[in-house]
Design a protein around this motif. Structure first.
Motif, PDB file in Angstrom:
ATOM      1  N   GLY A 179     -19.943 -37.719  10.396  1.00 43.82           N
ATOM      2  CA  GLY A 179     -20.794 -36.795   9.594  1.00 43.82           C
ATOM      3  C   GLY A 179     -19.555 -35.774   8.578  1.00 43.82           C
ATOM      4  N   LYS A 180     -18.583 -35.675   8.936  1.00 45.36           N
ATOM      5  CA  LYS A 180     -17.671 -34.863   8.145  1.00 45.36           C
ATOM      6  C   LYS A 180     -17.039 -35.356   7.245  1.00 45.36           C
ATOM      7  CE  LYS A 180     -18.008 -31.384  11.530  1.00 45.36           C
ATOM      8  NZ  LYS A 180     -17.299 -31.527  12.726  1.00 45.36           N
ATOM      9  N   ARG A 181     -16.220 -34.549   6.387  1.00 50.36           N
ATOM     10  CA  ARG A 181     -15.650 -35.135   5.158  1.00 50.36           C
ATOM     11  C   ARG A 181     -14.059 -35.121   5.592  1.00 50.36           C
ATOM     12  NH1 ARG A 181     -16.794 -30.462   1.256  1.00 50.36           N
ATOM     13  NH2 ARG A 181     -17.213 -29.587   3.489  1.00 50.36           N
ATOM     14  N   LEU A 182     -13.618 -36.247   5.348  1.00 49.72           N
ATOM     15  CA  LEU A 182     -12.098 -36.419   5.869  1.00 49.72           C
ATOM     16  C   LEU A 182     -11.278 -36.914   4.671  1.00 49.72           C
ATOM     17  CD1 LEU A 182     -12.497 -38.592   9.171  1.00 49.72           C
ATOM     18  CD2 LEU A 182     -12.693 -36.131   8.860  1.00 49.72           C
ATOM     19  N   ILE A 183     -10.012 -36.672   4.578  1.00 48.29           N
ATOM     20  CA  ILE A 183      -9.006 -36.981   3.804  1.00 48.29           C
ATOM     21  C   ILE A 183      -7.760 -37.838   4.596  1.00 48.29           C
ATOM     22  CG2 ILE A 183      -7.376 -36.612   2.178  1.00 48.29           C
ATOM     23  CD1 ILE A 183      -8.343 -33.842   1.814  1.00 48.29           C
ATOM     24  N   VAL A 184      -7.859 -39.187   4.285  1.00 46.66           N
ATOM     25  CA  VAL A 184      -6.857 -40.061   5.023  1.00 46.66           C
ATOM     26  C   VAL A 184      -5.856 -40.878   4.233  1.00 46.66           C
ATOM     27  CG1 VAL A 184      -8.778 -40.654   6.397  1.00 46.66           C
ATOM     28  CG2 VAL A 184      -8.474 -42.222   4.528  1.00 46.66           C
ATOM     29  N   THR A 185      -5.060 -41.464   4.625  1.00 45.57           N
ATOM     30  CA  THR A 185      -3.945 -42.115   3.934  1.00 45.57           C
ATOM     31  C   THR A 185      -4.156 -43.545   3.405  1.00 45.57           C
ATOM     32  OG1 THR A 185      -2.861 -43.291   5.701  1.00 45.57           O
ATOM     33  CG2 THR A 185      -2.353 -40.726   5.510  1.00 45.57           C
ATOM     34  N   ASP A 186      -3.255 -44.106   2.855  1.00 45.49           N
ATOM     35  CA  ASP A 186      -3.650 -45.598   2.540  1.00 45.49           C
ATOM     36  C   ASP A 186      -2.640 -46.371   3.473  1.00 45.49           C
ATOM     37  OD1 ASP A 186      -1.020 -45.531   1.890  1.00 45.49           O
ATOM     38  OD2 ASP A 186      -1.195 -46.506  -0.110  1.00 45.49           O
ATOM     39  N   GLY A 187      -2.337 -45.865   4.741  1.00 42.48           N
ATOM     40  CA  GLY A 187      -1.612 -46.610   5.880  1.00 42.48           C
ATOM     41  C   GLY A 187      -0.165 -46.792   5.412  1.00 42.48           C
ATOM     42  N   THR A 188       0.470 -46.367   4.407  1.00 38.16           N
ATOM     43  CA  THR A 188       1.741 -46.394   4.278  1.00 38.16           C
ATOM     44  C   THR A 188       2.565 -45.136   4.347  1.00 38.16           C
ATOM     45  OG1 THR A 188       1.411 -46.203   1.860  1.00 38.16           O
ATOM     46  CG2 THR A 188       1.141 -48.459   2.541  1.00 38.16           C
ATOM     47  N   THR A 189       2.180 -44.216   4.273  1.00 36.85           N
ATOM     48  CA  THR A 189       2.820 -43.030   4.311  1.00 36.85           C
ATOM     49  C   THR A 189       2.111 -41.958   5.272  1.00 36.85           C
ATOM     50  OG1 THR A 189       1.481 -41.697   2.619  1.00 36.85           O
ATOM     51  CG2 THR A 189       3.423 -43.145   1.812  1.00 36.85           C
ATOM     52  N   LEU A 190       2.838 -40.855   5.715  1.00 43.22           N
ATOM     53  CA  LEU A 190       2.064 -39.871   6.207  1.00 43.22           C
ATOM     54  C   LEU A 190       1.014 -39.094   5.101  1.00 43.22           C
ATOM     55  CD1 LEU A 190       3.621 -37.114   5.250  1.00 43.22           C
ATOM     56  CD2 LEU A 190       5.090 -37.447   7.365  1.00 43.22           C
ATOM     57  N   LEU A 191       0.274 -37.929   5.700  1.00 44.11           N
ATOM     58  CA  LEU A 191      -0.533 -37.350   4.620  1.00 44.11           C
ATOM     59  C   LEU A 191       0.049 -36.215   4.142  1.00 44.11           C
ATOM     60  CD1 LEU A 191      -3.465 -37.233   3.004  1.00 44.11           C
ATOM     61  CD2 LEU A 191      -4.258 -36.022   5.240  1.00 44.11           C
ATOM     62  N   GLY A 192       0.742 -35.227   4.924  1.00 42.84           N
ATOM     63  CA  GLY A 192       1.345 -34.022   4.785  1.00 42.84           C
ATOM     64  C   GLY A 192       0.500 -32.968   4.859  1.00 42.84           C
ATOM     65  N   ALA A 193      -0.772 -33.149   5.684  1.00 40.76           N
ATOM     66  CA  ALA A 193      -1.726 -32.009   6.051  1.00 40.76           C
ATOM     67  C   ALA A 193      -0.551 -31.167   6.868  1.00 40.76           C
ATOM     68  CB  ALA A 193      -2.702 -32.492   6.993  1.00 40.76           C
ATOM     69  N   ASP A 194       0.040 -31.592   7.581  1.00 41.87           N
ATOM     70  CA  ASP A 194       1.317 -30.686   8.168  1.00 41.87           C
ATOM     71  C   ASP A 194       2.387 -30.568   7.326  1.00 41.87           C
ATOM     72  OD1 ASP A 194       2.895 -29.789   9.873  1.00 41.87           O
ATOM     73  OD2 ASP A 194       3.510 -31.679  11.000  1.00 41.87           O
ATOM     74  N   ASP A 195       2.358 -29.470   6.477  1.00 43.90           N
ATOM     75  CA  ASP A 195       1.504 -28.521   6.556  1.00 43.90           C
ATOM     76  C   ASP A 195       1.233 -28.137   5.544  1.00 43.90           C
ATOM     77  OD1 ASP A 195       0.267 -26.246   7.741  1.00 43.90           O
ATOM     78  OD2 ASP A 195       2.132 -24.954   7.899  1.00 43.90           O
ATOM     79  N   LYS A 196       0.913 -29.016   4.476  1.00 39.05           N
ATOM     80  CA  LYS A 196       0.336 -28.513   3.196  1.00 39.05           C
ATOM     81  C   LYS A 196      -0.938 -28.277   3.183  1.00 39.05           C
ATOM     82  CE  LYS A 196       3.872 -31.116   0.888  1.00 39.05           C
ATOM     83  NZ  LYS A 196       4.400 -32.453   0.582  1.00 39.05           N
ATOM     84  N   ALA A 197      -1.986 -28.511   4.398  1.00 39.84           N
ATOM     85  CA  ALA A 197      -3.106 -27.937   4.381  1.00 39.84           C
ATOM     86  C   ALA A 197      -2.911 -26.478   4.763  1.00 39.84           C
ATOM     87  CB  ALA A 197      -3.557 -28.530   5.657  1.00 39.84           C
TER      88      ALA A 197
END
Ligand SMILES: [Zn+2]
Length: 404
Positions: free
Chosen positions: A124-142
């Protein structure tokens, strides 16, 4: 800009750090984000924002009330060299259905709650995910997005607050994030790193850490003529290792259990070298582990010629708890703010070190707050938008409460 828009903007910058580099910052591309952050901060009215010669961004939100303690917030700009941080294509999932998420149809990359516990409570939450080819960078741009969103809200509100110091560091992922941090210039009484994990976590325990180098001097003789003379350094190394407690091993430990970990061994008959790291949250047990290394070396040096083993133990970093617990008010402050914004606070013992631990020992008490980012350092990394928004609310509440 809201926290999600900010976050998506920052992940557009490739800021992968480089452990092999000797420059500061380790990769110059981190400076591109540093400069963009300074621009953004100035536009928001943080007039003294600047990036120093080491690539660290500093800025101040001046106090609107006097006699209030100065709080700092710190996040890191770099992403882990474990996976590419270039050309990140983030995708927003508006309402996670609790099932398997297809990250990349073509490459058949999926993630689901069976594999990743962190997805279990995200239905039920809103998520941001990758396209499976890179990391996301939530560590630590979040963390950066949350801190600057808090800053914007505070500066636009008429709520009285003390001085707020902000800093964004390069090279956290290669262990150099605190190397050049100028605590004196930063001028905060205490600070929080905003870096990683559940938004309900306030963490102030990490490992005590040391490294142990074991040098073994053998005696190489032609094997056909070796009786009573040869000392094979490799075999002595195996014997040394066998004297250490077998279950104090990363593969058998969790929670508060410490370990020693053999990270490298090499050599030949004449000479061998073993490298270890030693980790424990508990200071007394940590000293005991180091003593076991010394006892093992002593035994070998009694059994074989004196000087067969040379043991060098060096402390790397220490558990910040030993300092934080002398004055728990900066933890209490967070826990109360959490309850006010509807979060039930938790604390975890970090099984590693943090930049905040280094800063704590250098004189700036610095626990860590969660960001709502998960599965770090790889393609399964994701961020929970609801938690990122909660984090902003929490940071604002912390600032407000300090001034009360
Ligand atoms: Zn991090």
């Amino acid at each position: 800009m809201n926290v999600t828009e900010r976050f998506l903007k920052y992940v557009g910058y490739d800021t992968e750090s480089d452990p092999a580099s000797t420059t500061t910052p380790s990769s110059l591309k981190q400076l591109t984000l540093a400069k963009a952050l300074v621009e953004e901060m100035k536009e928001m009215g943080i007039q003294d924002a600047y990036v120093d010669t080491y690539g660290i961004v500093y800025g101040t939100i001046p106090a609107t009330k006097q006699g209030v303690k100065t709080v700092g917030f710190i996040a890191h700009m770099d992403t882990s060299p474990d996976m590419s941080g270039k050309d990140i294509k983030p995708r927003i999932i508006d309402e996670y259905d609790g099932g398997v998420i297809v990250l990349n149809e073509e490459k058949d990359i999926k993630m689901g709650p069976d594999e990743f516990d962190s997805l279990k409570d995200k239905k039920g939450k809103r998520l941001i995910v990758t396209d499976g080819t890179t990391l996301l960078g939530a560590d630590d741009k979040a963390g950066i997005a949350e801190i600057l969103s808090m800053a914007e809200i505070i500066m636009q509100s008429d709520c009285p607050h003390g001085t707020i110091k902000l800093a964004f560091t390069p090279d956290e992922e290669v262990g150099r994030g605190a190397d050049h941090f100028n605590i004196e210039a930063f001028g905060a009484d205490f600070a929080y790193t905003v870096d990683g994990g559940e938004v309900d976590s306030v963490d102030y325990e990490n490992f005590n850490a040391a490294s142990a180098e074991v040098e073994i001097q053998g005696r190489s003789i032609h094997p056909g003529d070796a009786k009573g003379k040869m000392i094979n350094a490799l075999l002595v190394g195996m014997e040394f290792h066998s004297l250490l407690p077998v279950f104090d091993n990363p593969a058998y430990t969790e929670g508060y259990e410490g370990f020693h970990h053999l990270t490298d061994m090499h050599g030949e008959c004449e000479h061998a070298q073993l490298s270890y790291i030693i980790r424990n949250h508990d200071e007394v047990l940590f000293e005991k582990q180091k003593q076991q290394f010394k006892d093992a070396a002593d035994y070998i040096n009694k059994k074989y010629p004196e000087g067969t083993i040379t043991l060098t133990i060096k402390d790397s970093y220490a558990n910040m708890r030993q300092i934080i617990e002398k004055d728990m008010s900066i933890i209490t402050l967070v826990k109360e703010a959490m309850k006010q914004v509807g979060i039930e606070p938790t604390s975890h013992a970090i099984r590693g070190g943090t930049d905040g631990a280094r800063l704590t020992y250098d004189g700036l008490p610095c626990p860590n707050l969660g960001t709502g980012g998960y599965n770090y350092h790889g393609k399964y990394e994701f961020a929970c938008i609801d938690e990122m928004e909660k984090s902003v609310e929490l940071l604002v509440k912390i600032v407000e409460n300090i001034a009360k």
